[in-house]
Design a protein around this motif. Structure first.
Motif, short mmCIF file in Angstrom:
data_model
loop_
_atom_site.label_atom_id
_atom_site.label_comp_id
_atom_site.label_asym_id
_atom_site.label_seq_id
_atom_site.Cartn_x
_atom_site.Cartn_y
_atom_site.Cartn_z
N GLY A 165 13.25 -2.64 7.27
CA GLY A 165 13.76 -1.30 6.99
C GLY A 165 13.64 -0.75 8.39
N VAL A 166 15.06 0.41 8.89
CA VAL A 166 14.55 0.52 10.67
C VAL A 166 15.64 2.09 10.32
N GLY A 167 14.90 2.70 9.10
CA GLY A 167 14.97 3.95 9.51
C GLY A 167 15.26 4.66 7.86
N GLU A 168 15.28 6.07 7.73
CA GLU A 168 14.89 6.58 6.51
C GLU A 168 16.17 6.66 5.50
N ASP A 206 11.93 0.77 13.24
CA ASP A 206 12.91 1.96 14.32
C ASP A 206 12.08 2.66 15.20
N LYS A 223 17.22 1.05 -1.03
CA LYS A 223 17.65 0.40 -0.09
C LYS A 223 18.34 -0.04 -0.73
N LYS A 248 10.02 0.35 8.96
CA LYS A 248 9.57 1.33 10.10
C LYS A 248 9.74 0.64 10.71
N GLY A 294 2.84 4.61 1.05
CA GLY A 294 2.98 4.59 2.49
C GLY A 294 4.01 3.96 3.38
N ALA A 295 3.91 2.33 2.44
CA ALA A 295 4.33 1.31 3.42
C ALA A 295 5.93 1.31 3.35
N GLY A 296 6.22 1.56 2.41
CA GLY A 296 8.23 2.23 2.56
C GLY A 296 8.80 1.50 0.77
N LYS A 297 7.81 1.58 0.47
CA LYS A 297 8.00 1.03 -1.15
C LYS A 297 9.16 1.50 -2.25
N THR A 298 8.77 2.78 -2.26
CA THR A 298 9.95 3.87 -2.13
C THR A 298 11.54 3.46 -1.90
N THR A 299 11.54 3.86 -0.84
CA THR A 299 12.35 3.80 0.01
C THR A 299 13.10 2.38 -0.02
N ARG A 307 0.73 8.43 -10.03
CA ARG A 307 1.42 9.13 -8.75
C ARG A 307 2.65 9.39 -9.43
N VAL A 310 1.25 -0.76 0.53
CA VAL A 310 0.07 -0.32 -0.15
C VAL A 310 0.87 1.77 -0.19
P1 GDP Z 1 5.94 3.99 -0.79
O1 GDP Z 1 4.73 5.24 -0.92
O2 GDP Z 1 5.08 2.83 -0.35
O3 GDP Z 1 6.41 4.23 -1.94
O4 GDP Z 1 6.51 4.63 0.97
P2 GDP Z 1 7.74 5.61 0.38
O5 GDP Z 1 8.85 4.38 0.56
O6 GDP Z 1 7.77 7.19 0.29
O7 GDP Z 1 7.79 6.00 2.09
C1 GDP Z 1 6.37 6.45 3.29
C2 GDP Z 1 7.42 7.34 4.17
O8 GDP Z 1 8.11 6.11 5.07
C3 GDP Z 1 8.90 7.83 4.35
O9 GDP Z 1 8.36 9.16 4.83
C4 GDP Z 1 9.74 7.50 4.28
O10 GDP Z 1 11.44 8.22 5.12
C5 GDP Z 1 9.43 6.80 5.62
N1 GDP Z 1 10.10 5.40 5.91
C6 GDP Z 1 9.68 3.93 4.93
N2 GDP Z 1 10.62 3.48 5.57
C7 GDP Z 1 11.10 3.07 6.66
C8 GDP Z 1 11.51 2.62 7.73
O11 GDP Z 1 12.53 1.75 7.60
N3 GDP Z 1 11.79 3.33 8.58
C9 GDP Z 1 11.37 4.82 9.36
N4 GDP Z 1 11.63 5.35 10.07
N5 GDP Z 1 10.70 5.46 7.89
C10 GDP Z 1 10.88 5.14 7.03
#
Ligand code: GDP
Length: 298
Positions: A276-279, A253, A116, A251, A107-112, A137, A105
């Protein structure tokens, strides 16, 4: 009703066992087991898993005197045992390119996570191509380009609103032509229209299979560990939408210590490839069951 935060902050067991470590012993009775169950449930472990873990600890020990250190060790052992079965790095294949489809979904952190992972593969000497498959998007595409730059990896994009499957096909061609080791394909995460998303993902898979019948070699579901029990629904949903082969939990962390991971492991048995343990770009780690258990039990 203790808030979950308090449990996370205090560590799972300090409330139950208080101070005393190895010295003070209490009788392991029904009351203590019930409190233990409640704590585990409050940690997002899920009712079924909490009951089973507690039952395992009780076995042969009911009525005996135990110290809080002993309980902690038993509990950590139970958790580690469950988690060892799912702690596995993402399998790598010889195909060129091997295709990794990333779902989850928004916001889950796919892009990040893609950023990584790309960086880690690069560091391991692999060449990587990223396809920005969430073509609806614009912000997601831009974000992915930023991550691509950070990781030193090309990001293929398509005009806003264009067909993600055709981008995926082009990306396969480019990755093949470049002799890339890996192609990572981002996908849309809008669950509001499941039917659309299902067709979109199915079409991506169909076109990349025209080039390689074994693709995608991995389909990673990215889950936000802070969403607690909601992660269960997400796994169920995405398993219907795609052939999920493994999980990345983000997330971890934050305050969430990730009892939800135990619940997921117990319920689905899907491998957890990374956490994932940070941004930042280096904030992706292999999943370590013992370390996780120790942090969860506190
Ligand atoms: P996407 O919509 O699934 O692509 O999600 P994003 O990669 O844009 O991540 C959404 C938010 O979660 C961003 O603000 C990221 O910086 C944050 N984020 C992603 N992975 C982590 C993580 O492991 N730890 C923390 N603290 N934030 C994370």
């Amino acid at each position: 009703d203790e808030p979950q935060d308090a449990v996370a902050k205090a560590g799972l067991l300090s409330r139950l066992t208080g101070q005393g470590g190895a010295v003070v012993k209490r009788e392991l009775d029904d009351d203590m087991l019930e409190q233990l169950e409640e704590l585990l449930i409050a940690s997002d472990m899920g009712v079924d898993t909490a009951l089973r873990v507690t039952a395992n600890i009780a076995e042969g020990r009911l009525g005996k005197r135990v110290s809080s250190d002993e309980i902690k060790a038993l509990l950590a052992g139970e958790v580690a045992r469950i988690m060892e079965t799912v702690a596995r790095p993402m399998p790598l294949y010889a195909s060129k390119p091997q295709v990794v489809l990333i779902v989850g979904v928004n916001g889950a952190g796919k892009t990040t996570t893609i950023g990584k992972l790309a960086s880690q593969f690069r560091a391991a000497g692999k060449s990587v191509v990223i396809a920005a498959g969430d073509t609806f998007r614009a912000a997601a595409v831009e974000q992915l380009q930023v991550w691509g730059e950070r990781a030193g990896v090309p990001v293929l994009t398509a005009p806003e609103g264009s067909d993600p499957a055709s981008l995926a096909f082009d990306a396969m061609s480019k990755a093949e032509a470049d002799g890339a080791d890996l192609l990572m394909i981002d996908t849309a995460g809008r669950l509001q229209n499941r039917q659309d998303l299902m067709e979109e993902l199915a079409k991506i898979v169909r076109v990349i299979r025209k080039k390689d019948p074994d693709a995608p070699h991995n389909t990673l579901l990215v889950l936000d560990a802070t969403t607690g029990q909601n992660a269960i629904n997400q796994v169920e949903t995405f398993q219907k939408l795609a052939d999920v082969s493994g999980l990345v939990m983000t997330k971890l962390d934050g305050t969430a210590k990730g009892g939800i991971l135990v619940s997921l492991a117990d319920k689905f048995g899907l491998p957890i490839h990374a956490i994932g343990v940070g941004e930042q770009i280096d904030d992706l780690q292999p999943f370590d069951p013992e370390e996780f258990a120790a942090a969860l039990i506190g």
